[in-house]
Design a protein around this motif. Structure first.
Motif, PDB file in Angstrom:
ATOM      1  N   ALA A   1       1.096  -1.257  -0.061  1.00 29.01           N
ATOM      2  CA  ALA A   1       0.311   0.283  -0.563  1.00 29.01           C
ATOM      3  C   ALA A   1       0.985   1.557  -0.009  1.00 29.01           C
ATOM      4  O   ALA A   1       1.706   1.446   0.685  1.00 29.01           O
ATOM      5  N   TYR A   2       0.006   2.844  -0.283  1.00 23.66           N
ATOM      6  CA  TYR A   2       0.359   3.825  -0.569  1.00 23.66           C
ATOM      7  C   TYR A   2      -0.187   3.869   1.349  1.00 23.66           C
ATOM      8  O   TYR A   2      -0.671   4.003   1.060  1.00 23.66           O
ATOM      9  N   ALA A   3       1.094   4.703   1.516  1.00 24.28           N
ATOM     10  CA  ALA A   3       0.721   5.558   3.632  1.00 24.28           C
ATOM     11  C   ALA A   3       1.118   6.946   2.979  1.00 24.28           C
ATOM     12  O   ALA A   3       2.672   6.943   2.563  1.00 24.28           O
ATOM     13  N   MET A   4       0.495   7.496   3.416  1.00 24.33           N
ATOM     14  CA  MET A   4       0.979   9.595   3.879  1.00 24.33           C
ATOM     15  C   MET A   4       1.454   9.698   5.797  1.00 24.33           C
ATOM     16  O   MET A   4       0.056   8.724   5.907  1.00 24.33           O
ATOM     17  N   LEU A   5       2.468   9.860   5.733  1.00 24.11           N
ATOM     18  CA  LEU A   5       2.554  10.438   7.696  1.00 24.11           C
ATOM     19  C   LEU A   5       2.365  11.626   7.647  1.00 24.11           C
ATOM     20  O   LEU A   5       3.544  12.504   7.148  1.00 24.11           O
ATOM     21  N   PRO A   6       1.379  12.656   7.733  1.00 20.36           N
ATOM     22  CA  PRO A   6       1.420  13.856   8.073  1.00 20.36           C
ATOM     23  C   PRO A   6       1.913  14.269   9.466  1.00 20.36           C
ATOM     24  O   PRO A   6       1.665  13.975  10.366  1.00 20.36           O
ATOM     25  N   TRP A   7       3.345  14.873   8.995  1.00 22.02           N
ATOM     26  CA  TRP A   7       4.137  14.993  10.246  1.00 22.02           C
ATOM     27  C   TRP A   7       4.851  15.642  10.742  1.00 22.02           C
ATOM     28  O   TRP A   7       5.410  16.474   9.589  1.00 22.02           O
ATOM     29  N   GLY A   8       5.065  16.454  11.428  1.00 23.99           N
ATOM     30  CA  GLY A   8       5.400  18.112  11.838  1.00 23.99           C
ATOM     31  C   GLY A   8       6.429  17.910  13.175  1.00 23.99           C
ATOM     32  O   GLY A   8       6.032  17.724  13.865  1.00 23.99           O
ATOM     33  N   LEU A   9       7.760  18.448  13.674  1.00 24.03           N
ATOM     34  CA  LEU A   9       8.401  18.468  15.020  1.00 24.03           C
ATOM     35  C   LEU A   9       7.489  19.372  15.744  1.00 24.03           C
ATOM     36  O   LEU A   9       6.963  20.604  15.707  1.00 24.03           O
ATOM     37  N   VAL A  10       6.864  18.252  16.668  1.00 30.05           N
ATOM     38  CA  VAL A  10       6.541  18.387  18.130  1.00 30.05           C
ATOM     39  C   VAL A  10       7.743  18.637  19.601  1.00 30.05           C
ATOM     40  O   VAL A  10       7.315  17.662  19.676  1.00 30.05           O
ATOM     41  N   LYS A  11       8.260  19.400  19.793  1.00 33.59           N
ATOM     42  CA  LYS A  11       8.924  19.200  20.976  1.00 33.59           C
ATOM     43  C   LYS A  11       9.038  18.324  22.010  1.00 33.59           C
ATOM     44  O   LYS A  11       9.583  17.198  22.365  1.00 33.59           O
ATOM     45  N   GLN A  12       7.270  18.200  22.096  1.00 35.07           N
ATOM     46  CA  GLN A  12       7.787  17.539  23.403  1.00 35.07           C
ATOM     47  C   GLN A  12       7.555  15.683  22.647  1.00 35.07           C
ATOM     48  O   GLN A  12       7.157  15.022  23.685  1.00 35.07           O
ATOM     49  N   TRP A  13       6.984  15.162  21.921  1.00 35.93           N
ATOM     50  CA  TRP A  13       6.914  14.649  21.212  1.00 35.93           C
ATOM     51  C   TRP A  13       7.559  14.083  20.087  1.00 35.93           C
ATOM     52  O   TRP A  13       8.118  13.103  19.090  1.00 35.93           O
ATOM     53  N   GLU A  14       8.969  14.229  19.920  1.00 37.54           N
ATOM     54  CA  GLU A  14       9.730  14.182  18.896  1.00 37.54           C
ATOM     55  C   GLU A  14      10.988  12.652  19.662  1.00 37.54           C
ATOM     56  O   GLU A  14      11.277  12.415  18.256  1.00 37.54           O
ATOM     57  N   ASN A  15      10.595  12.107  20.469  1.00 41.21           N
ATOM     58  CA  ASN A  15      10.881  11.077  20.670  1.00 41.21           C
ATOM     59  C   ASN A  15      10.109   9.629  20.177  1.00 41.21           C
ATOM     60  O   ASN A  15      10.306   8.640  20.986  1.00 41.21           O
ATOM     61  N   THR A  16       8.394   9.867  20.895  1.00 42.80           N
ATOM     62  CA  THR A  16       7.731   9.000  20.659  1.00 42.80           C
ATOM     63  C   THR A  16       6.503   8.690  19.467  1.00 42.80           C
ATOM     64  O   THR A  16       5.988   7.979  19.209  1.00 42.80           O
ATOM     65  N   ILE A  17       6.415  10.634  18.606  1.00 42.20           N
ATOM     66  CA  ILE A  17       5.583  10.056  17.228  1.00 42.20           C
ATOM     67  C   ILE A  17       6.447  10.172  16.301  1.00 42.20           C
ATOM     68  O   ILE A  17       7.374  12.175  16.406  1.00 42.20           O
ATOM     69  N   PRO A  18       6.326  10.375  15.058  1.00 43.05           N
ATOM     70  CA  PRO A  18       5.706   8.482  15.089  1.00 43.05           C
ATOM     71  C   PRO A  18       6.753   7.712  15.158  1.00 43.05           C
ATOM     72  O   PRO A  18       8.161   7.749  15.774  1.00 43.05           O
ATOM     73  N   LYS A  19       6.016   6.691  16.079  1.00 38.53           N
ATOM     74  CA  LYS A  19       6.362   5.557  16.668  1.00 38.53           C
ATOM     75  C   LYS A  19       7.141   4.065  15.393  1.00 38.53           C
ATOM     76  O   LYS A  19       6.631   4.403  14.680  1.00 38.53           O
ATOM     77  N   ALA A  20       8.122   4.338  16.105  1.00 36.17           N
ATOM     78  CA  ALA A  20       9.408   3.647  15.264  1.00 36.17           C
ATOM     79  C   ALA A  20       8.857   1.981  14.940  1.00 36.17           C
ATOM     80  O   ALA A  20       9.095   1.587  13.829  1.00 36.17           O
ATOM     81  N   GLU A  21       8.317   1.969  15.804  1.00 33.53           N
ATOM     82  CA  GLU A  21       8.069   0.107  15.482  1.00 33.53           C
ATOM     83  C   GLU A  21       6.573   0.616  14.763  1.00 33.53           C
ATOM     84  O   GLU A  21       6.850  -0.841  13.969  1.00 33.53           O
ATOM     85  N   LEU A  22       5.732   1.430  14.772  1.00 25.87           N
ATOM     86  CA  LEU A  22       4.885   1.683  13.936  1.00 25.87           C
ATOM     87  C   LEU A  22       5.339   1.118  11.704  1.00 25.87           C
ATOM     88  O   LEU A  22       5.246   0.505  10.913  1.00 25.87           O
ATOM     89  N   LEU A  23       6.429   2.729  11.741  1.00 24.84           N
ATOM     90  CA  LEU A  23       7.554   2.895  10.560  1.00 24.84           C
ATOM     91  C   LEU A  23       7.859   1.388  10.186  1.00 24.84           C
ATOM     92  O   LEU A  23       7.879   0.730   8.753  1.00 24.84           O
ATOM     93  N   THR A  24       8.581   0.661  11.088  1.00 23.39           N
ATOM     94  CA  THR A  24       8.655  -0.342  10.882  1.00 23.39           C
ATOM     95  C   THR A  24       8.171  -1.881  10.337  1.00 23.39           C
ATOM     96  O   THR A  24       8.291  -2.633   9.136  1.00 23.39           O
ATOM     97  N   ALA A  25       6.816  -1.851  11.210  1.00 22.68           N
ATOM     98  CA  ALA A  25       6.026  -2.841  10.731  1.00 22.68           C
ATOM     99  C   ALA A  25       5.531  -2.481   9.669  1.00 22.68           C
ATOM    100  O   ALA A  25       5.702  -3.518   8.387  1.00 22.68           O
ATOM    101  N   LEU A  26       5.345  -1.295   9.090  1.00 24.57           N
ATOM    102  CA  LEU A  26       4.846  -0.889   7.734  1.00 24.57           C
ATOM    103  C   LEU A  26       5.793  -1.054   6.575  1.00 24.57           C
ATOM    104  O   LEU A  26       5.436  -1.730   5.161  1.00 24.57           O
ATOM    105  N   ALA A  27       7.155  -1.302   6.929  1.00 23.69           N
ATOM    106  CA  ALA A  27       8.060  -1.581   6.259  1.00 23.69           C
ATOM    107  C   ALA A  27       8.196  -2.458   5.514  1.00 23.69           C
ATOM    108  O   ALA A  27       8.584  -3.161   4.577  1.00 23.69           O
TER     109      ALA A  27
END
Length: 428
Positions: free
Chosen positions: A368-394
């Motif tokens: 599938a094609y997936a789009m991730l709408p994301w920009g840096l929010v300092k408080q969430w820089e280490n939790t969003i996006p979730k690395a495990e999710l991106l790995t699972a999609l890959a």
């Protein structure tokens, strides 16, 4: 030979927020839908060293619509979908430039229906509670010379995001003198009549299937926060120790395991009545807990839908979280619609609680094609996006296009030279 159908999904780079333009073309027929337009106050996009305001994004969207409008006609959208009233999804609709755009129809979640007393009680409780929480935090900031510890900074961001966005909502609902160029009809979704939750598009074989938010009373009953949470009004006969086995709503860093995330229903009236808001001012973690539950609750009012184009399906979920996903995946018909989709708008910017493992592992399918709408929010820089999710999609060979770092892969994926948007195009 019948005309080919093309489907283009353009993701605007707003930062931490959503703004998607969908264009379906078959011969001389063209249909356009905008899904959300907003950005989080702490997560605006920076492009070539310049931070973009949401008004800059709106100007870009309208310029794109104007460029393809017929001579002498205003820019036009057939449908506008505002998935839910969070700032990072609808704040752009407060920009007055929208008065130049003609809109065919607006879809918003049923909680925005002013003629539905239960829906209004819910929305009012969400906005009122968010406003009060934000007020406590502002007062603490003033006493601390504007400095906030990390839990309060995050709670402030969450509460501000849930405070209603009144002018944007006014435009979407054409009220209080704020509207688009015209006064488009508004549909509060989903309809109580299931037959009305499939909307035919004027191009043959194209339809919108509205799958959420849930109106199911059983889903609403799933809201049962643990009584050990400090911000709940406890039963005077029950001691917090009685509930030691119940996990807290959120841990101090705003991350919980997927299996610990409780479903948040659309009805918060009783929950709001139990909030001990007057006692929150002395407890930073309690303020964060309260703001986080409200964030999840608004997320689960998201419009969740599938766009079906002659059997090719595109899935848009807003910020739907655990309970909303269960509502879809537990229903065989809805589950079939979200299976092996060609396109997935990654929910809640890749958050840990917005794309269930069962969906990725056994429903989404390969390639599938997936789009991730994301920009840096300092408080969430280490939790969003979730690395495990991106790995699972890959692992599923999913083609993930990130708003912050898009990579062109012609002809399917193209990127604006100025990095203002990225686009994936399908041919049916």
């Amino acid at each position: 030979m019948p005309d080919q159908t093309t489907v283009a999904v353009r993701m605007y780079n707003v930062g931490f927020g959503d703004c998607f333009l969908v264009t379906i073309t078959r011969g001389l027929q063209v249909w356009r839908m905008l899904v959300d337009c907003g950005v989080h106050s702490q997560g605006r996009a920076t492009i070539n060293g310049v931070t973009r305001d949401i008004s800059d994004v709106v100007h870009t969207v309208i310029a794109d619509l104007t460029a393809v409008a017929a001579a002498g006609s205003p820019p036009h959208l057939d449908v506008v979908v505002a998935t839910h009233h969070h700032q990072d999804h609808i704040s752009g609709f407060a920009v007055d430039e929208w008065t130049s755009v003609d809109v065919g129809q607006v879809l918003v979640p049923f909680v925005e229906d002013t003629s539905d007393p239960a829906a209004q009680a819910l929305r009012n409780s969400l906005v009122s509670t968010a406003t009060q929480i934000h007020g406590f935090i502002e007062a603490k900031a003033q006493t601390n010379s504007g400095d906030l510890p990390a839990p309060l900074a995050l709670a402030s961001a969450l509460a501000a995001n849930s405070m209603g966005n009144a002018k944007a909502t006014d435009r979407l609902l054409s009220r209080n003198g704020t509207q688009f160029k015209n006064t488009p009809p508004v549909m509060f979704v989903p309809n109580r009549d299931p037959a009305k939750n499939v909307i035919a598009v004027p191009i043959e074989g194209v339809s919108i299937h509205l799958l959420g938010p849930s109106r199911d009373p059983k889903q609403l009953a799933l809201m049962d926060p643990p009584v050990s949470a400090q911000w709940l009004q406890l039963d005077p006969d029950q001691h917090p120790d009685d509930d030691d086995e119940t996990p807290t709503i959120f841990d101090p860093i705003y991350v919980v395991a997927d299996e610990d995330v409780q479903s948040i229903p659309s009805e918060l009236r009783d929950a709001r009545a139990s909030l001990r808001l007057t006692q929150l001012g002395t407890d930073d973690d309690a303020l964060l807990d309260a703001a986080a539950v409200l964030e999840r609750s608004v997320n689960n009012t998201s419009v969740y839908f599938v766009l079906d184009v002659s059997g090719m399906r595109l899935l848009f979920v807003g910020d739907s979280q655990e309970g909303a996903w269960e509502h879809v995946l537990d229903d065989p018909v809805s589950k079939a619609l979200v299976s092996s989709v060609a396109f997935y708008k990654i929910g809640h910017h890749g958050s840990h609680n917005a794309t269930p493992k069962p969906f990725v592992e056994s429903v989404l399918g390969q390639g599938a094609y997936a789009m991730l709408p994301w920009g840096l929010v300092k408080q969430w820089e280490n939790t969003i996006p979730k690395a495990e999710l991106l790995t699972a999609l890959a692992q599923l060979n999913t083609h993930v296009v990130r708003a912050d770092a898009p990579v062109a892969a012609p002809p399917a994926v193209v990127v604006d030279p100025g990095l203002l948007w990225s686009q994936v195009t399908f041919t049916v």
